[in-house]
Enzyme design. Structure first.
Site, short mmCIF file in Angstrom:
data_model
loop_
_atom_site.label_atom_id
_atom_site.label_comp_id
_atom_site.label_asym_id
_atom_site.label_seq_id
_atom_site.Cartn_x
_atom_site.Cartn_y
_atom_site.Cartn_z
N ASP A 12 18.63 -30.35 32.49
CA ASP A 12 17.55 -31.03 33.22
C ASP A 12 18.05 -32.21 34.04
OD1 ASP A 12 15.74 -29.31 31.83
OD2 ASP A 12 15.81 -30.69 30.13
N LYS A 15 19.92 -30.33 38.60
CA LYS A 15 20.86 -29.41 39.26
C LYS A 15 20.17 -28.67 40.40
CE LYS A 15 21.44 -27.43 35.30
NZ LYS A 15 20.76 -28.39 34.42
N GLY A 39 14.91 -24.14 34.01
CA GLY A 39 13.79 -24.47 34.89
C GLY A 39 14.25 -25.48 35.90
N HIS A 40 14.59 -25.00 37.08
CA HIS A 40 15.09 -25.90 38.11
C HIS A 40 13.95 -26.22 39.08
CE1 HIS A 40 19.31 -24.01 37.34
NE2 HIS A 40 18.91 -24.79 36.37
N GLN A 222 21.34 -25.12 32.18
CA GLN A 222 21.46 -26.00 31.01
C GLN A 222 22.52 -27.08 31.27
OE1 GLN A 222 21.57 -22.32 30.04
NE2 GLN A 222 19.38 -22.51 30.29
N GLY A 413 15.38 -39.76 44.63
CA GLY A 413 14.03 -39.20 44.63
C GLY A 413 14.13 -37.70 44.56
P1 GDP Z 1 17.52 -28.98 36.47
O1 GDP Z 1 17.12 -27.92 35.49
O2 GDP Z 1 18.85 -29.58 36.15
O3 GDP Z 1 17.41 -28.53 37.88
O4 GDP Z 1 16.50 -30.16 36.29
P2 GDP Z 1 14.90 -30.07 36.21
O5 GDP Z 1 14.38 -29.43 37.41
O6 GDP Z 1 14.49 -29.54 34.90
O7 GDP Z 1 14.54 -31.61 36.15
C1 GDP Z 1 14.85 -32.47 37.13
C2 GDP Z 1 13.55 -33.09 37.68
O8 GDP Z 1 13.86 -34.31 38.30
C3 GDP Z 1 12.88 -32.23 38.70
O9 GDP Z 1 11.48 -32.37 38.60
C4 GDP Z 1 13.35 -32.85 40.04
O10 GDP Z 1 12.43 -32.68 41.09
C5 GDP Z 1 13.45 -34.29 39.66
N1 GDP Z 1 14.48 -35.03 40.37
C6 GDP Z 1 15.71 -34.63 40.76
N2 GDP Z 1 16.37 -35.66 41.32
C7 GDP Z 1 15.54 -36.73 41.26
C8 GDP Z 1 15.67 -38.10 41.65
O11 GDP Z 1 16.69 -38.55 42.15
N3 GDP Z 1 14.60 -38.90 41.41
C9 GDP Z 1 13.46 -38.45 40.83
N4 GDP Z 1 12.47 -39.33 40.62
N5 GDP Z 1 13.31 -37.17 40.46
C10 GDP Z 1 14.33 -36.33 40.67
#
Ligand code: GDP
Length: 428
Positions: A12, A15, A39-40, A222, A413
């Site tokens: 999470d 990525k 879940g990306h 993951q 963001g």
């Molecule tokens: P992943 O599985 O590694 O892709 O991560 P997830 O999607 O589960 O969780 C990352 C969350 O953080 C998502 O809702 C993204 O939109 C959000 N996100 C990613 N980068 C940033 C950031 O720099 N700032 C904020 N506030 N949210 C972010």
């Protein structure tokens, strides 16, 4: 150069956003492990896309997306995701490939997942109950059914035989209901016409593409601390999320990988069970969870939150050979008066600077913190490193030094353009 993008913490890390951001530099995006437990979440122009199985590169026109042999595929989940993307105006036709050697997740895997968690009781792992673990168990147990096996349409062929055996085993384990092998076979036969056009020898495709000078982004799911070998076993996922998984999970030589980019939040989160030394359980933990919207994209579960653990990221740097970090969610820390960075652990009377392999020992580790000043000004949406508050620049510099890896990207963001490219040379 080809680039592997993977999680340097407990998953999470963001990525999806980073893969989506970097995709225009590549021709192919290839997923190498995991299943639809990932879940990306990606925001583009205010629209939200959640990808579970299909690489995040799919949101860019013309990019070819590959699901490797190391991934476990629930065909119904795959089709549902393709349909969802189509409904959002993303056309996957002709640019989504699935390895003929990828193992299938079948209905009995989901049931066995739920059963195994129930049996573990207090010692549950916190799986997503999607059958991922049992599908990998069948793969290693050499009784799995692979995507390419569905081409066998004979009633007495190897596919029918394997389905009957596996269903009989399931019926012995799951007491109160019966699954019917013939119904499952009929379902699989119904899926094949839609799946067949996607099926490919992914290793051959990638080899040809790389030989022709095309660039590939390898997408991990993951995170390193959830890797089956290098994570906090047994509170891990069932596959190799680390960089080595890209080679075995796609059929490429390790030297094809090129550079490795580790994605890490500017703090730490973990979903599910298992030790988390920097966990904050009080108001600060709630503050990070609310501001960072730390709820699972696949399950909606609240994520456990804590300070940045540089010992864990240093470990990720070693086992993956990280060339650079993408530090995400810096904006979530805006307004905190001070920040802590864990640089070592105190464990059984000693200070340790490497993650212990023994999970019971790891669970006893207490963080050794360094305190840094926070910043008042918002960082959200900032795109130049020099525009960050001085304290935020110092914080990033401290994370880089403590983790032993420079940051190529800082994310401020969730939108694509809420990004600082700090050092493009590190991106290959
Ligand atoms: P992943 O599985 O590694 O892709 O991560 P997830 O999607 O589960 O969780 C990352 C969350 O953080 C998502 O809702 C993204 O939109 C959000 N996100 C990613 N980068 C940033 C950031 O720099 N700032 C904020 N506030 N949210 C972010």
């Amino acid at each position: 150069m080809n680039l592997c993008v993977l999680g340097a913490q407990w998953g999470d890390e963001g990525k999806g956003k980073i893969v989506d951001l970097l995709t225009p530099r590549f021709t192919i995006v290839a997923r190498y492990q995991g299943g639809h437990n990932a879940g990306h979440t990606v925001y583009v122009g205010g629209r939200k896309f959640v990808l579970h199985l299909i690489p995040s590169g799919i949101l860019h026109d013309g990019i070819v997306c590959v699901i490797g042999n190391g991934v476990v595929v629930d065909p119904h989940a795959l089709f549902a995701e393709m349909d969802e993307l189509h409904a959002l105006g993303i056309d996957t036709r002709g640019r989504l490939l699935v390895s003929d050697r990828a193992h299938l997740i079948l209905p009995y895997h989901r049931e066995l997942d739920i059963l195994a968690e129930a049996r573990r009781g207090e010692r549950k792992i916190g799986t997503t109950s999607r059958g991922i673990g049992p599908a990998y168990e069948d793969k290693i147990g050499r009784r799995g059914i692979r995507v390419g096996d569905l081409a066998d349409t004979s009633d007495e062929g190897p596919l029918a035989h394997a389905v009957r055996e596996n269903v009989a085993a399931r019926n012995r384990l799951v007491g109160n209901t019966d699954l019917h092998a013939d119904e499952l076979l009929a379902d699989l036969r119904g899926l094949w016409p839609r799946l067949q056009p996607l099926v490919a020898d992914v290793s051959v495709c990638l080899h040809r593409a790389v030989s022709a000078g095309q660039r590939v982004l390898f997408e991990g799911a993951q995170g390193t601390l959830l890797d089956i070998d290098h994570g906090t076993y047994p509170f891990v996922t069932s596959s190799n999320a680390t960089a080595g998984g890209a080679a075995t999970g796609l059929g490429i030589g390790p030297r094809t990988i090129g550079a490795v980019l580790g994605v890490a939040k500017a703090y730490t989160t973990r979903v599910g069970e298992g030790p988390l030394p920097t966990e904050l359980t009080g108001a600060l933990g709630d503050r990070l969870r609310e501001t960072g919207q730390e709820f699972g994209a696949s399950t909606g579960r609240p994520r456990r939150c804590g300070w940045y653990d540089a010992v864990a990221v240093r470990y990720a740097a070693r086992v993956n050979g990280l060339d650079a970090l993408a530090l995400t969610k810096l904006d979530v820390l805006d307004g905190l008066p001070e920040l802590q960075v864990c640089t070592a652990y105190r464990c059984r009377g000693a200070v340790v600077t490497e993650m212990p392999g023994d999970t019971a020992q790891f669970a006893e580790c207490e963080p050794v913190y360094e305190t840094l000043p926070g910043w008042r000004q918002p960082t959200r949406g900032i795109t130049a490193f020099g525009d960050l508050p001085r304290e935020a620049q110092a914080y990033i510099a401290r994370l880089e030094a403590a983790s032993g890896v420079p940051a190529a990207v800082v994310s401020t963001g969730s939108e694509r353009d809420h990004t600082i490219i700090k050092d493009a040379r590190l991106l290959g």
